[in-house]
Design an enzyme around this catalytic site. Structure first.
Site: not given
Ligand code: ADP
Ligand code: MG
Length: 622
Positions: A25, A91, A188, A210
């Site tokens: 990913d 990205k 995805e 997502d």
């Molecule tokens: P991306 O797909 O953009 O790479 P992610 O899927 O890793 O990002 O998500 C990151 C986001 O998820 C961030 O905004 C982070 O603050 C939020 N996040 C991660 N854990 C939690 C949680 N326990 N509660 C709320 N938000 C969360």
């Molecule tokens: Mg993501």
């Protein structure tokens, strides 16, 4: 819609020759690598036991002036200190030109357009997003090889469903640079659905919601007979958990009647807000406290308060969901299951809102950060031929329609948007003029009826068409989109077999906002476009009629009396005048009048040619 099936390599592998295949990913903020071990997919941890690799690369020079790199957590740790050389969210730049990045001015980087896509100036020279992504992929590849103490057979790499050709190609190039054998690029949402094993379950529609850090994607998948088809996609490329951090930070500052003055203050309060937000996913209330230049900021936030603050954002995501459902012509209650992906779907407010919208509890058993990588690993395992369970079928869709420019600047749609890929379609065209020996093929992408409102993908020419009467040549134009969404177009004159083709690898991409805009424009202007299309078609028809009459007059004009000739000239002039005006009915009437007015002449010509053909021949020779 006929589904095209992909059959996967199905030969059963020797257990001793199990090929090591991984799913990656390659995310905007986080990247992960996973593999099927002991029959189950799992994410592979680094030496410190962490599965997530922040998608960040820092370039630096050591004491001897040699280029060094820090990747992941090491890079993030230096981000504040060395923002210019620490590249995050790369990205977003993949396969893009500077003009495709409207927020480039707000980023700390020094961008420069390079051939193909934008580059970033660093101490190590100008770096392409492909190179930066390759660093991340190479790091994950190393992690996997260390884990298995063996070379990798190949990898499945995930990309957003809306990624266009340029972005997909850039991702493949990055993988190749990282020494990875790309088994397939996988969308995805499809990966997430596979991770939940939905492909083994009930047939029907599934929604993949997502919500990450900076982006929101919604996809509708249709499962039938074990086959996934991405029915529709939508979302918002500038909406995510980061926005909630901003809103919470502002609310906390307002409550404490404080301000974040320096850039350092702004960063500090955002970090504190994010920590508080994440804590509120498990706790009923949390403290937001941090030291700012104006003093200590310290407030208590409840989960309800955060939910209230996040509501407008969550509502915005649901508006996108509604649009996608409308696009696919389905109702929320027709959706069989909802899969949650992305860190922000841990927020109870998000889960509740999505659950209420669909009238069912969304699937949240798998870690929302890992689910995409896990699905990719399962797919990689299958593609490597490690699974003897038989074939696995996967389908994705085209985000925008593909078509050709035809006479009058109109678009003939060859493959409509949301058609599952891989796919192939062919359509026959003909020549417009007598003796025409070349045909210009202009491939476009978009939803509008007129070429100028679509995106030009490629142009090529088919030459060497044998001279024939207008309309006699049969030119078959074939469009083929492969499993990775890359397009090739070929044109072949069927009688002579002359052929020309082009593979479309656009040198720049289209942002998803642009895709969204093109779709929106396509919908709102559809009625107008139809009118415009009818007029253009009438003009083409009129032009065809004039051309045919001119040819006939040149060949057999002597058959006409002066009066007859004057009448035909008058009818031709009438078309000329009406062509310039926008009156569809008048133009159609004039074209019809010319057709009618030349009927007798056409009959005369026919007689003459028959007489000529028969001249000097005996009846039994005919
Ligand atoms: P991306 O797909 O953009 O790479 P992610 O899927 O890793 O990002 O998500 C990151 C986001 O998820 C961030 O905004 C982070 O603050 C939020 N996040 C991660 N854990 C939690 C949680 N326990 N509660 C709320 N938000 C969360
Ligand atoms: Mg993501």
């Amino acid at each position: 819609m006929a589904l095209l099936q992909i059959s996967e390599p199905g030969q059963s592998p020797d257990p001793h020759q199990r090929r090591i295949a991984v799913g990656i990913d390659l995310g905007t903020t986080h990247s992960l690598v996973a593999s099927v071990r002991h029959g189950a997919a799992e994410c592979l941890p680094d030496a410190q036991g962490r599965v997530i690799l922040p998608s960040a690369v820092r370039y630096l020079l050591d004491d001897r002036g040699q280029v060094r790199r820090q990747i992941g957590y090491d890079a993030i740790a230096q981000q504040a200190e060395d923002p210019l050389n620490t590249i995050v969210s790369v990205k977003r730049f993949m396969g893009r030109k500077l003009a495709d990045l409207p927020d480039a001015g707000r980023l700390p980087y020094q961008f420069e357009d390079q051939p193909g896509m934008v580059g970033v100036h660093t101490v190590a020279g100008v770096k392409s997003p492909v190179e930066v992504s390759a660093e991340i992929l190479a790091n994950l590849r190393q992690r996997a090889e260390d884990t298995f103490n063996d070379d990798l057979f190949g990898a499945v790499i995930t990309v957003p469903a809306y990624f266009d050709d340029a972005q997909r190609q850039a991702t493949k190039d990055a993988a190749q640079m990282a020494g990875l054998n790309v088994l397939r690029l996988l969308n995805e949402p499809t990966a997430a659905a596979i991770a939940y094993g939905l492909d083994n379950g009930a047939e029907g529609l599934y929604a993949i919601y997502d919500l990450g850090g900076g982006t929101f994607d919604i996809s509708l998948l249709q499962l039938s007979r074990g086959v996934f088809e991405v029915v529709a996609t939508g979302g918002d490329s500038a909406l995510g958990g980061d926005d909630i951090d901003h809103i919470l930070a502002d609310a906390a500052l307002a409550e404490a009647k404080m301000e974040a003055v320096t850039p350092q203050d702004k960063r500090t309060v955002l970090v504190a807000a994010r920590r508080t937000k994440e804590k509120l996913s498990t706790d009923g209330n949390a403290h937001l406290s941090c030291a700012l230049s104006g003093g200590m900021l310290s407030v208590t936030i409840t989960r309800e308060h955060l939910a209230e603050l996040a509501k407008p954002l969550i509502d915005k995501t649901l508006a996108s969901v509604k649009r996608v459902l409308r696009d696919a012509k389905v109702k929320a209650d027709e959706v069989k299951g909802v899969v949650m992906v992305g860190g922000s779907t841990r927020m109870p407010a998000v889960r509740d809102a999505v659950g209420a919208f669909f009238g069912q509890t969304p699937l949240t058993d798998l870690n929302p950060d890992e689910v995409v990588a896990l699905g990719a690993a399962i797919q990689a395992n299958l593609l490597a031929g490690n699974n003897t369970q038989g074939e696995h079928l996967l389908l994705d869709v085209l985000p925008l329609s593909l078509g050709l420019e035809t006479m009058g600047g109109l678009v003939e749609r060859i493959i409509p948007r949301n058609t599952p890929i891989p796919c192939a379609r062919a359509q026959d065209f003909t020549t417009f003029k007598d003796g025409q020996t070349a045909l210009a093929v202009h491939v476009v992408q978009g939803e509008r009826e007129q070429v100028e409102y679509c995106r030009s993908l490629a142009r090529f020419e088919l030459r060497g068409i044998p001279p024939m009467a207008a309309g006699a040549a049969r030119i078959r134009v074939s469009f083929q989109v492969d499993a990775d969404g890359l397009l090739s177009v070929s044109a072949k004159e069927l009688q002579s077999g002359v052929e020309a083709s082009v593979v479309v690898k656009p040198s720049y991409g289209l942002s998803d906002e642009q895709v969204a805009n093109m779709l929106r424009e396509g919908f709102t202007t559809a009625a107008e476009d139809m009118k415009d299309r009818a007029l253009r078609e009438a003009r083409v028809e009129a032009e065809r009629m004039l051309e045919a009459t001119r040819t006939a007059l040149a060949a057999d004009g002597d058959l006409l009396s002066a009066e007859q000739r004057a009448e035909i000239d008058r009818l031709m002039a009438q078309i000329g005048q009406r062509c310039d005006r926008g009156d569809l009915e008048a133009l159609e009437a004039a074209t019809k009048a010319l057709a009618h007015g030349t009927e007798a002449f056409a009959a005369e010509r026919m007689n003459r040619s028959i007489r000529q053909a028969l001249a000097g021949r005996k009846l039994d020779q005919v």
